[in-house]
Design an enzyme around this catalytic site. Structure first.
Site, PDB file in Angstrom:
ATOM      1  CD  GLU A  89      37.912  42.722  41.480  1.00  0.00           C
ATOM      2  OE1 GLU A  89      37.926  42.687  42.735  1.00  0.00           O
ATOM      3  OE2 GLU A  89      38.485  41.897  40.745  1.00  0.00           O
ATOM      4  CE  LYS A 273      40.692  40.469  45.163  1.00  0.00           C
ATOM      5  NZ  LYS A 273      39.822  40.755  43.983  1.00  0.00           N
ATOM      6  CG  HIS A 387      36.752  40.504  35.785  1.00  0.00           C
ATOM      7  ND1 HIS A 387      36.385  40.925  37.045  1.00  0.00           N
ATOM      8  CD2 HIS A 387      37.826  41.256  35.442  1.00  0.00           C
ATOM      9  CE1 HIS A 387      37.210  41.880  37.449  1.00  0.00           C
ATOM     10  NE2 HIS A 387      38.102  42.096  36.492  1.00  0.00           N
TER      11      HIS A 387
END
Ligand SMILES: CC(C)(COP(=O)([O-])OP(=O)([O-])OC[C@H]1O[C@@H](n2cnc3c(N)ncnc32)[C@H](O)[C@@H]1OP(=O)([O-])[O-])[C@@H](O)C(=O)NCCC(=O)NCCSC(=O)C[C@@](C)(O)CC(=O)[O-]
Ligand SMILES: NC(=O)C1=CN([C@@H]2O[C@H](COP(=O)(O)OP(=O)(O)OC[C@H]3O[C@@H](n4cnc5c(N)ncnc54)[C@H](OP(=O)(O)O)[C@@H]3O)[C@@H](O)[C@H]2O)C=CC1
Length: 434
Positions: A89, A273, A387
């Site tokens: 990620e 998470k 992100h």
């Protein structure tokens, strides 16, 4: 692995992430003293061989790879450490590095870890008198622990071995009441699953003989709450201001974000998470069992009966932001894949840890940093800008861009604030004409 060394002298002024992939490897080797072979293992150039994989899992056909990133800026218990992170990620490694840089203003992360004790469980069924069985086991506790000690002389010599016994009575099971016997084993620098499971299976016949019951399941518990690791960080509020947000706004926004996770399981799942983004990346990099760590983390988060945040955020008397994270951390630096995966061995060497406890302290610090990165973004500008900026490169590659074209297409999408594969394909066609 050598690259144009003229840059080496000026590297310290550069940002690690602004180097090329090869330059980062050389700079890291220069900083850490890893051998060429260790660097090749760490970078996957000489990682796990298919033949070795065939000895690790059944029906192996080859190797599956993931990116190995290096989080920089970490100081844990006063020691600077480069942190290997295996993760697919984007923005995870960047977020951890960023928060580690901010944390330095408060001395970095301060962490500790319990003695490496794991819980072995024996489910004892068919007991007509549970209290009588409890007394029998307690009367023979020392004998059972001595027998457990004899099972693993290597562990004994290393200072590990059985520590205590616990007896629990489960009243409300679907099959009626039964007893659970816990054997607590210090497994030293292993994750310890095999040592614990072996002890449970070996002790079962003696437990049956003593109690007249039937020992059914004999297995370790992944709720390793006798093997907790904890980290704490203090960030002066002056370090938190950015993009027009005051330090106080960022601090209070992080605390308000944490408060949401503290009381709402829907939010806590995502909050945790975010923590595991950092934890799992280091657990995987060091060849540890991330499923075991995940299971323990989430079970621990639900220990009060309501699933909640694993971390806590607040402020101290000076108004600094203070964060803490405590969670089970059953990881080893010997055994499992750590023993056979060249990349995992090199990652442990890069971390410079001598014990499983030291590894646990770094991992929990990375989890806290990751949590702070997410909350800082969510509490201010939102997660997407940072992100997606870093995700743009993956989108460009997915659209068919290659090499330097990936950054050109990604930069255009970031400028346009449109990061989608169809737009990437249009830009690629504009630039290449095809
Ligand atoms: C992504 C950033 C860091 C950008 O943040 P930014 O403000 O755009 O970054 P910057 O350009 O100002 O750089 C600041 C620092 O970030 C690092 N950095 C910056 N760029 C790079 C790069 N290319 N490669 C490596 N490191 C990078 C680097 O340390 C740099 O310091 P410098 O060295 O320049 O002094 C920030 O937006 C952030 O931390 N975002 C959150 C990251 C995150 O949590 N990612 C996880 C994915 S979302 C998720 O799954 C979890 C979540 C969100 O759901 C959890 C939850 O809900 O709680
Ligand atoms: N539910 C779960 O989580 C389960 C997980 N597993 C898997 O089992 C894997 C292997 O676990 P693990 O038992 O750690 O690995 P190993 O079975 O490889 O055990 C570690 C080995 O290292 C030896 N050793 C050498 N030095 C040390 C030291 N300093 N401290 C401790 N042991 C040392 C031990 O000696 P000695 O031989 O004397 O013990 C042991 O042989 C885990 O990674 C996990 O993936 C397996 C079952 C269940």
């Amino acid at each position: 692995m050598l690259v144009n060394t003229h840059k080496m002298e000026s590297l310290d002024k550069l940002r690690f992430y602004e180097l090329t992939l090869q330059e980062r490897g050389s700079y890291l080797q220069k900083q850490t003293g890893l051998t060429d072979a260790e660097m090749d293992a760490l970078c996957g150039l000489a990682g796990l061989a298919p033949a070795s994989a065939d000895k690790m899992v059944e029906n192996a056909i080859g190797i599956y790879s993931l990116p190995m990133g290096i989080a920089q800026n970490f100081v844990v218990n006063g020691r600077k450490v480069w942190v290997p992170m295996v993760v697919e990620e984007p923005s995870v490694v960047a977020g951890a590095s960023f928060m580690a840089r901010l944390a330095r203003a408060g001395g970095g992360f301060f962490a500790s870890a319990d003695e490496p004790c794991m819980i072995g469980q024996m489910q004892i069924l068919g007991l007509p008198d549970l209290e009588k069985a409890r007394k029998l086991l307690l009367d023979h506790g020392a004998e059972l622990l001595d027998e457990a000690a004899r099972i693993d002389p290597v562990l004994q010599e290393l200072g590990g071995g059985p520590r205590e016994m616990e007896i629990r009575i489960v009243e409300d099971s679907p099959i009626g009441p039964f007893m659970v016997l816990h054997i607590i084993l210090d497994v030293r620098d292993a994750m310890g699953a095999n040592a614990v499971n072996t002890a449970c299976e070996r002790l079962a016949p003696r437990v049956e003989a003593l109690t007249g019951g039937r020992v059914h399941l004999r297995i370790l518990s992944n709720l390793a709450d006798r093997r907790l690791a904890r980290a704490r960080v203090t960030i002066p509020v002056s370090e938190l201001a950015f993009d027009g947000y005051s330090g106080e706004q960022v601090r209070d926004g992080i605390i308000e974000a944490w408060a949401f996770a503290a009381v709402d399981p829907y939010r806590a799942a995502t909050h945790n998470k975010g923590i595991m983004n950092g934890v799992d990346a280091v657990v995987i990099a060091t060849g540890n069992d991330w499923r075991a760590v995940e299971a323990g983390a989430h079970a621990f988060a639900a220990r009060s009966g309501r699933y909640t945040s694993l971390s806590t955020w607040g402020q101290d008397k000076d108004g600094s932001l203070v964060g803490s994270l405590e969670m089970p951390m059953a990881v080893g630096i010997v055994g499992g894949a750590t023993r056979v995966h060249p990349g995992a061995k090199a990652a442990v060497k890069l971390l410079g840890v001598q014990t499983a406890r030291e590894l646990a302290e770094i991992i929990v610090s990375v989890g806290l940093a990751q949590n702070m990165a997410a909350l800082r973004a969510l509490a201010t500008e939102g997660i997407q800008r940072g992100h997606m900026t870093l995700h743009a490169r993956q989108v460009a590659a997915a659209a068919g861009a290659e090499g330097a074209m990936i950054d050109r297409v990604a930069d255009r999408m970031v400028q346009e604030k449109t990061i989608r594969i169809d737009r990437a394909q249009e830009i690629l066609k504009e630039i290449t004409g095809r």
